[in-house]
Enzyme design. Structure first.
Site, PDB file in Angstrom:
ATOM      1  N   SER A  46       1.904  -1.977 -10.396  1.00 45.65           N
ATOM      2  CA  SER A  46       2.424  -1.141  -9.323  1.00 45.65           C
ATOM      3  C   SER A  46       2.236   0.323  -9.695  1.00 45.65           C
ATOM      4  CB  SER A  46       3.912  -1.444  -9.114  1.00 45.65           C
ATOM      5  OG  SER A  46       4.445  -0.616  -8.112  1.00 45.65           O
ATOM      6  N   THR A  68      -3.445   0.156  -3.321  1.00 45.35           N
ATOM      7  CA  THR A  68      -3.409   0.416  -1.878  1.00 45.35           C
ATOM      8  C   THR A  68      -4.431   1.477  -1.491  1.00 45.35           C
ATOM      9  OG1 THR A  68      -1.068  -0.187  -1.764  1.00 45.35           O
ATOM     10  CG2 THR A  68      -1.935   1.148   0.027  1.00 45.35           C
ATOM     11  N   SER A 105       4.605   2.506  -2.714  1.00 47.68           N
ATOM     12  CA  SER A 105       4.380   1.181  -3.287  1.00 47.68           C
ATOM     13  C   SER A 105       4.414   0.111  -2.197  1.00 47.68           C
ATOM     14  CB  SER A 105       5.443   0.885  -4.339  1.00 47.68           C
ATOM     15  OG  SER A 105       5.284  -0.415  -4.853  1.00 47.68           O
ATOM     16  N   GLU A 138       5.322  -6.572 -12.126  1.00 52.31           N
ATOM     17  CA  GLU A 138       6.530  -5.745 -12.167  1.00 52.31           C
ATOM     18  C   GLU A 138       7.477  -6.212 -13.257  1.00 52.31           C
ATOM     19  OE1 GLU A 138       6.877  -4.195  -7.551  1.00 52.31           O
ATOM     20  OE2 GLU A 138       8.339  -5.652  -8.313  1.00 52.31           O
TER      21      GLU A 138
END
Length: 954
Positions: free
Chosen positions: A106, A111, A159, A385
């Site tokens: 992350s 993205t 995120s 994560e």
């Protein structure tokens, strides 16, 4: 191509495969060297490694897109556009489906990478009304999904809190016709709870900060994020790095582009507002300590916005309905249970709204063309994560990463080695960690963690979170990747609470808290049913049949979705983008080596690099390879009548492939280096251009013939061809006569009879001389013997050329070396030769009968030694880094200028008295010195800079 690759590597190496050493240290040094110069992309073969710079770089504009369109993958510096373009052209060439797996932690930039690829494919589409509309909808889906599915976390301001897989659909012409999105496991718990330093989903803040006054009044909202409980738990509702007002305008415009109607937008914002109102609903205790709601303003707004009866809503939040045969009994909630139900309702409303929104986007982008279509998939899904407290969401997210890592291993490492074995290709096997053992630990039927969680949620009796933990310990107590407080040793037990269990993932250890896992895992029945608004239609059927079925739990649904996704991906060709987070503090220009090294390790980049170095970068079936490149060889063009394997063998031999550059398998050809393939591809592009020109000439000739026929002209092709042949022969006779006459009169003064012949002789001599000029000052024998007409000019050219070489040599000598050359030791004057230590021997100059060197720049010297004793060793062969200086100095000291020989090809040497050998000299792709099969010493050197590389080297 090879020269171009080396010339581009001004900063580090652009492809890790070309590193001198495949060590982690060399990998990190190269990565940091490029990162420091804002070069964030590096290749491992066709895999792209991307490092998040945490700053804007001007490398994604339209000019950059145009630069990478239609260009070979290794022709330009590494870029994500190069990967996107290569995937697109591979799809068009092979007419099959592909997907790009974007993975990383992350905050590593997954993205953004997905958005850049999507923007590139949108720019590739032709400019038509239909395709422009599809392109705009694909692009505008991003800000909508980010607003409703992304949030600020401790690691990333934007995120993704859901997984997204998007198929971009193309027709056979390469035009983008539509798209389809699949979403996975939205982090609904964020709606009601955020950790310190984190925010809720963007849309809540965008609506409150950017919404118009009329809209806020209509929704009953205050323009103050601090007013709402669901927006303040992270204590960072207002962020200077996030412009919620501007983002609100972008989202409203995007909703219009994807054709969400005005009424649907009103309902959509109504649900978002109702969630905020619901978070402010507070319960008071009645006389018995049960939860009560009296005249609650926030509850009335929820009722109005959702179209639900206020009394029904109030009962649903404060009472449990218990069915006893045909009757219903209301059992009151205490305050804690009522808050839990309130939050569960908020999460369910938001989750179904998000599902409805994804469906609206899919309907908007739906492909209306029923013809054959191909797809390129983009998989942008959670990063691994690890938080201070890891709950059910982190368990699902990390399980997803395990599945993707297993897919990566299956498609790259494991399948690569298995394919070489199946094809009979010898290579060095690479050891790697197969994380199937961890995936089985989570998903195995009847024994995995998810199956045990299902059983505990459905088991009657007093099942609790701790009984679930006990079942885990009973089922997998001896598993090497699972540990709890009770199962751990004394040292590990200090780091585990009694309600925790720890899994050893491929990315490291993660401790999970079991408290609340059963509740979050269970799919709660809706307590409140909104009216038939569009955003509330994602409800399961409540028929009697459905009620009798065994309910499907959240993690089980997620596991099934992942299995379907994996099956879909396995049917496509895979490409990879591995994203690395440069530092934890999101500072631009800072690379935390320990953090990056950890990511490189668990992402399997070193194993992937070693596989590529040990294996082959390209492989294709013989039929496919021959069909594409057969035009490059006369023997295979236009048709090869034999076996495809034999045709490929003939083709690569014609192209000049060296044996180490390729291997022939049972059904495929394997090419080791990408540069070899792209050199072939470049030749193919040139060949296509030539074939196109020929086709165009034929097309024009046919057009001319047709035009003449239409004009009534009679065509006599044989008569025309005979006339041209007579003219060609007449011209040839005149030229030959003139040449013979010039040869006969070549000794006379220049005249019309011999002027053209003499000019031809001069030009021919100069052309031959240009290709055979001496390479060293000491080479006195290579100069071509001139014809009589060029003798004077040849002598002048020879003197000028040698002076030029001497001038260049002298200019390259430092002052220190000049002083050494001018020095005359007294021992030499007395006739005592120096005793240089050569190869550990002292050789007096009086025993040196001659010196030989080759005409190549290999720095090899042969001293011919006079052998007086039969046991004495013969000639001395050694390498000298300063060859010219050594020979010049030696000639001055020994006064043996005539003893030097510049030999081409081979030098004969005395090994011992009466025993001879040879040193052979040649050129090759890399310098080598070795003993050949014939017993000769073989010296191989690089070709001179002006010598063109063969096709195999680019």
């Amino acid at each position: 191509m090879e020269g171009a690759l080396v010339a581009r590597d001004k900063v580090g190496i652009q492809d890790f495969v070309l590193l001198d050493e495949t060590t982690e240290t060399a990998f990190m040094e190269n990565l940091k060297k490029r990162f420091d110069k804002d070069l964030i992309y590096t290749y491992i073969g066709a895999l792209v490694v991307s490092v998040n710079p945490y700053k804007d770089l001007d490398i994604y504009n339209s000019n950059q897109m145009d630069l990478y369109m239609g260009v070979n993958f290794f022709e330009l510096p590494p870029h994500i556009f190069a990967l996107a373009d290569t995937v697109y052209h591979a799809m068009m060439l092979e007419l099959n489906n592909h997907f790009i797996l974007i993975s990383g932690e992350s905050g590593a930039g997954k993205t953004e990478a997905s958005k850049k690829i999507l923007q590139y494919y949108a720019a590739c589409s032709p400019e038509t009304d239909l395709l422009t509309s599809v392109r705009d909808k694909m692009l505008m889906s991003n800000p909508v999904l980010e607003a409703f599915g992304n949030a600020k976390t401790l690691k990333n301001d934007n995120s993704s809190r859901f997984g997204k897989y998007m198929d971009i659909q193309f027709n056979s012409e390469g035009e983008a016709l539509g798209g389809h999105i699949l979403n996975y496991l939205l982090e609904k718990s964020r709606v009601v709870h955020q950790n310190h330093g984190e925010r809720n989903f963007h849309i809540f803040y965008q609506l409150v900060e950017g919404g118009e006054e009329d809209l806020l009044h209509q929704l009953g909202l205050e323009r103050d994020c601090l007013y709402y409980n669901y927006l303040t738990q992270g204590e960072c509702a207002i962020m200077s790095s996030i412009n919620d007002k501007n983002d609100w305008k972008t989202v409203k415009n995007a909703l219009k582009v994807i054709e969400v109607s005005e009424s649907d937008r009103t309902d959509l914002f109504g649900v978002v507002a109702s969630v905020l109102h619901l978070g402010n609903v507070e319960f008071d205790p009645d006389s018995r300590g049960n939860a009560s709601l009296d005249n609650n303003t926030e509850l009335r707004w929820v009722s109005t916005l959702l179209g639900v009866n206020a009394q029904t809503l109030q009962e649903g939040l404060t009472y449990r309905k218990i069915r006893a045969q045909q009757d219903q009994v209301l059992s009151p909630f205490n305050i804690d249970h009522a808050i839990y139900v309130r939050d569960a309702l908020a999460k369910a409303m938001y989750g179904r709204t998000f599902t409805w929104l994804v469906r609206q986007i899919n309907e908007s982008m739906e492909n209306k063309d029923d013809t054959m279509k191909m797809v390129i998939g983009l998989l942008d899904i959670y990063g691994f994560e690890v938080f201070y407290v890891n709950s059910f969401e982190q368990f699902c997210i990390n399980y997803c990463n395990e599945k993707l890592q297993q897919l990566f291993i299956q498609l790259t490492l494991k399948s690569e080695q298995e394919e070489y074995e199946a094809e009979g290709i010898e290579w060095e096997a690479v050891q790697f960690f197969n994380n199937k053992i961890i995936c089985d630990l989570v998903e195995e039927r009847h024994r995995g963690i998810i199956s045990i969680l299902d059983e505990e949620c459905l088991r009657p009796g007093d099942a609790t979170d701790l009984t679930f933990l006990e079942r885990l310990e009973e089922k997998m107590g001896d598993h090497p990747h699972f540990v709890t407080h009770r199962l751990a040793d004394i040292t590990t037990r200090k780091t585990l609470d009694r309600g925790d269990f720890r899994l050893l993932h491929y990315a490291g250890e993660v401790t999970y808290c079991v408290v609340g896992k059963r509740d979050r895992h269970t799919q709660h029945t809706e307590r409140v049913r909104p009216s038939q608004q569009h955003t509330g239609r994602e409800r399961p059927s409540h028929s009697k049949y459905r009620e009798r079925e065994r309910p499907v739990q959240v993690a089980t649904q997620f596991k099934s979705s992942l299995l379907k996704l994996t099956e879909s991906l396995l049917a496509k060709d895979a490409w990879y983008v591995r994203c690395l987070k440069s530092n934890e503090s999101k500072k631009p220009g800072v690379l935390d080596e320990a953090l990056v090294r950890h990511q490189v390790k668990y992402l399997g980049l070193m194993e992937h690099l070693r596989v590529r170095r040990a294996g082959f970068a390209y492989r294709r079936r013989y039929e496919v390879f021959l069909q594409r490149y057969k035009a490059l060889c006369p023997a295979t063009w236009p048709h090869w009548l034999g076996l495809p394997m034999d045709g490929v063998q003939v083709l690569v031999q014609h192209l000049g492939y060296m044996p180490y550059e390729y291997k022939m398998g049972r059904t495929k050809i394997f090419i080791r280096h990408p540069k070899t393939l792209y050199a072939t591809e470049d030749a193919f592009e040139r060949c296509k251009h030539e074939l196109g020109e020929r086709k165009m000439c034929c097309y024009k000739a046919k057009g001319e013939l047709k035009k003449r026929k239409e004009n009534g002209e009679r065509c006599h092709p044989r008569r025309s061809q005979a006339r041209k042949e007579v003219e060609r022969r007449d011209w040839a006779v005149k030229v030959i006569k003139k040449f013979i006459n010039g040869f006969i009169n070549r000794g006379d003064a220049r005249s019309t009879d011999n002027s053209e012949y003499l000019a031809f002789v001069r030009q021919s001599y100069l052309n031959r001389l240009k290709l055979k000029l001496p390479q060293t000052v000491l080479d006195k024998t290579t100069w071509l013997t001139p014809p009589s007409v060029c003798q004077e000019a040849s002598e002048l050219l020879r003197k000028v050329y040698y002076r030029l070489m001497v001038r260049k040599y002298v200019r390259g000598i430092s002052q220190q070396k000049k002083g050494q050359v001018k020095t005359e030791p007294s021992s030499h004057v007395r006739g005592e030769p120096p005793a240089p230590a050569l190869g550990g021997l002292t050789v007096p100059l009086c025993f040196v009968s001659g010196i030989s060197v080759s005409n190549l720049t290999d720095d090899i010297v042969v001293l011919h030694i006079t052998c007086e004793d039969a046991k004495q060793k013969g000639d001395l062969v050694f390498q000298c880094d300063h060859l010219f200086e050594f020979l010049t100095k030696l000639s001055m000291l020994a006064n043996k200028q005539n003893a030097f020989q510049v030999v081409k090809g081979s030098i004969t040497i005395e090994i011992q008295s009466g025993k001879q050998g040879a040193v052979d000299f040649t050129t090759g792709p890399e310098p080598l010195v070795y003993k050949d099969k014939n017993g000769h010493l073989m010296v191989v050197r690089h070709p001179p800079p002006h010598t063109p590389y063969p096709l195999k080297s680019g």
